[in-house]
Design an enzyme around this catalytic site. Structure first.
Site, PDB file in Angstrom:
ATOM      1  N   SER A 178      -3.277  -6.398  -3.030  1.00  0.00           N
ATOM      2  CA  SER A 178      -2.136  -5.538  -2.712  1.00  0.00           C
ATOM      3  C   SER A 178      -1.744  -4.719  -3.932  1.00  0.00           C
ATOM      4  O   SER A 178      -1.401  -5.270  -4.980  1.00  0.00           O
ATOM      5  CB  SER A 178      -0.941  -6.395  -2.269  1.00  0.00           C
ATOM      6  OG  SER A 178       0.258  -5.672  -2.434  1.00  0.00           O
ATOM      7  N   ASP A 328      -4.244   1.365   5.337  1.00  0.00           N
ATOM      8  CA  ASP A 328      -3.278   2.140   6.131  1.00  0.00           C
ATOM      9  C   ASP A 328      -3.949   2.956   7.233  1.00  0.00           C
ATOM     10  O   ASP A 328      -3.265   3.555   8.069  1.00  0.00           O
ATOM     11  CB  ASP A 328      -2.481   3.079   5.217  1.00  0.00           C
ATOM     12  CG  ASP A 328      -1.549   2.301   4.295  1.00  0.00           C
ATOM     13  OD1 ASP A 328      -1.220   1.142   4.619  1.00  0.00           O
ATOM     14  OD2 ASP A 328      -1.158   2.851   3.251  1.00  0.00           O
TER      15      ASP A 328
END
Ligand code: S3P
Length: 441
Positions: A178, A328
């Site tokens: 992340s 995404d």
């Protein structure tokens, strides 16, 4: 054929003879880079200028938070934003709650800075979606550094309260790939003596590393061991940042251009940082015709024009280390898979369950409403492509990327699709609907 109803619902009725997408377009500035430019500009000493800032709701939340801490930021526009940075030590205690809105990046990255603002007290909140997203993934490493942060559900959920502390350097082995976790720890490490290290299980986007280096931080990335090391207590100096177009926004047009026959789109000045281009790799593997033109490096980030022409797509497997580089884009890649021949498998993407919505559940449910054949997996989707879609009512669950993905699916469906809550697109792409109207021919 494309209408906005009551300022909320997007109604799309493709003509019975079909449509195509044609033209030259520019997508708005990269969201990740926009957040970082505002934040580093705020904590550097001297003037930072930002060209091409995304004017979406998320970066506006970041600017508002830092204004709340006394940072002078000019009116936001995409030409030139000017920040008068005061230096890291001069962030002021905000007199009211800092509101990160819908933006996970704002909240998680900012927490690294607040946790290390010695002796100062802050409260942070967000909208309903953000208040349900896990913050322990950054609070845990920050606490190991000595941070004091309190929140709901055992210090996991916002609203959060932070009392800034003198932190210590740590080496953190992140369980998730992340960039928000990595960047939060690096920003905390800026204020700490010695070397703070983050080790990732797979490489996530590296915009923070590139921009911190440009602002004068002492930072080093080892791509063999996926370790980033920052040596703290170096003063950052204001810079000129040029924000490229957001490949995550371009992805809607890349998939639209690929699946809608007779289409050809040229998308200008898109950021093609290799930690973000998984969507290009996968679309090419599926048989999309995409070319990169006019490649250059602008302010430390690779940029190119992307041309897409429609073609027949085939299914593929999307899993493993490529996932962080397209995290995404999975909602719009799911749409590509619905229009491809064969069964596409997406795995290793459980992270999608803690985005602005549970994107695995929402994309499976809403695309199935349109007639797609998708089975939800614990960490992904199984999508059997090639069945024709038929318009109906679908819901974005106020998730910007879901709203835009469903709009592209609707272009390839027969009859009318109504997307509830489509204005959520403004979080990352305020002009999405106008651009859609302009390129439909
Ligand atoms: C982002 C990192 C990613 C991405 C998000 C923006 C960033 O989140 O999904 O839209 O700017 O660092 P994670 O760090 O949770 O993977």
């Amino acid at each position: 054929m494309i209408e906005l109803y009551q300022q909320q619902d997007l109604v799309i009725t493709p003509p019975s003879l079909g449509i195509s997408l044609r033209g030259t377009i520019q997508v708005p500035g990269d969201k990740s880079i926009s957040h970082r430019a505002l934040m580093l500009g705020a904590i550097a000493k001297g003037t930072t200028t930002i060209e091409g800032l995304l004017l979406g709701e998320d970066p506006l939340s970041t600017a508002d938070c830092f204004r709340g801490m006394g940072v002078e930021i000019s009116e936001l526009n995409s030409e030139k934003v000017i920040i008068q940075g005061q230096g890291l030590d001069n962030l002021q205690e905000a007199t009211s709650v800092l509101n990160a809105g819908n933006s996970g990046t704002t909240m998680r990255l900012m927490l690294g800075l607040l946790a290390s603002a010695t002796g100062k007290f802050f409260t942070v909140t967000g909208d309903e979606s953000l208040r349900s997203r896990p913050m322990s993934r950054v609070i845990k490493p920050l606490t190991q550094m000595g941070a004091q942060i309190w929140g709901r559900q055992n210090d996991n959920l916002a609203p959060l309260a932070i009392r800034g502390q003198h932190l210590q350097a740590i080496t953190y082995h992140s369980p998730v790939a992340s960039a928000q976790v990595k960047s939060c720890i690096l920003l905390a490490g800026l204020n700490v003596a010695g070397e703070t290290k983050v080790v990732e299980p797979a490489l996530s986007r590296d915009h923070s590393e590139r921009m911190l280096k440009a602002f004068g931080a002492q930072i080093d990335s080892d791509l063999e061991t996926l370790t980033v090391t920052i040596t703290g207590q170096n003063q950052l100096t204001g810079q000129k940042v040029v924000v490229p177009g957001d490949i995550s926004s371009a992805a809607f047009w890349l998939v639209g251009g690929a699946i809608i026959s007779g289409s050809e789109l040229l998308i200008k000045r898109v950021g093609v940082n290799p930690t973000r281009t998984g969507v290009l790799t996968i679309l090419e593997r599926m048989g999309a015709q995409i070319t990169k033109e006019n490649e250059q490096i602008i302010a430390g980030e690779p940029v190119a024009d992307l041309r897409v022409r429609s073609s027949k797509l085939q299914s593929c497997r999307i899993e493993g280390d490529i996932i962080p580089s397209l995290i995404d884009e999975i909602p719009i890649l799911a749409v590509a898979a619905v229009f491809a021949q064969g069964t596409t498998i997406i795995r290793d993407a459980a992270e999608l369950r803690v985005k602005e919505s549970d994107r695995l559940a929402v994309m499976a449910r809403e695309l199935n409403r349109l007639g797609a054949q998708i089975t939800e997996l614990p960490d992904g989707l199984e999508i059997t492509g090639g069945t024709p879609l038929k318009g109906t009512n679908v819901d974005s669950y106020t998730d910007h990327r879901v709203a835009m993905s469903l709009a592209i699916a609707a272009l390839g469906a027969s009859q009318t699709t109504t997307i509830h809550g489509a204005l959520a697109a403004a979080v990352s792409y305020p002009d999405f609907i106008d651009t859609l109207k302009n390129i439909c021919t």
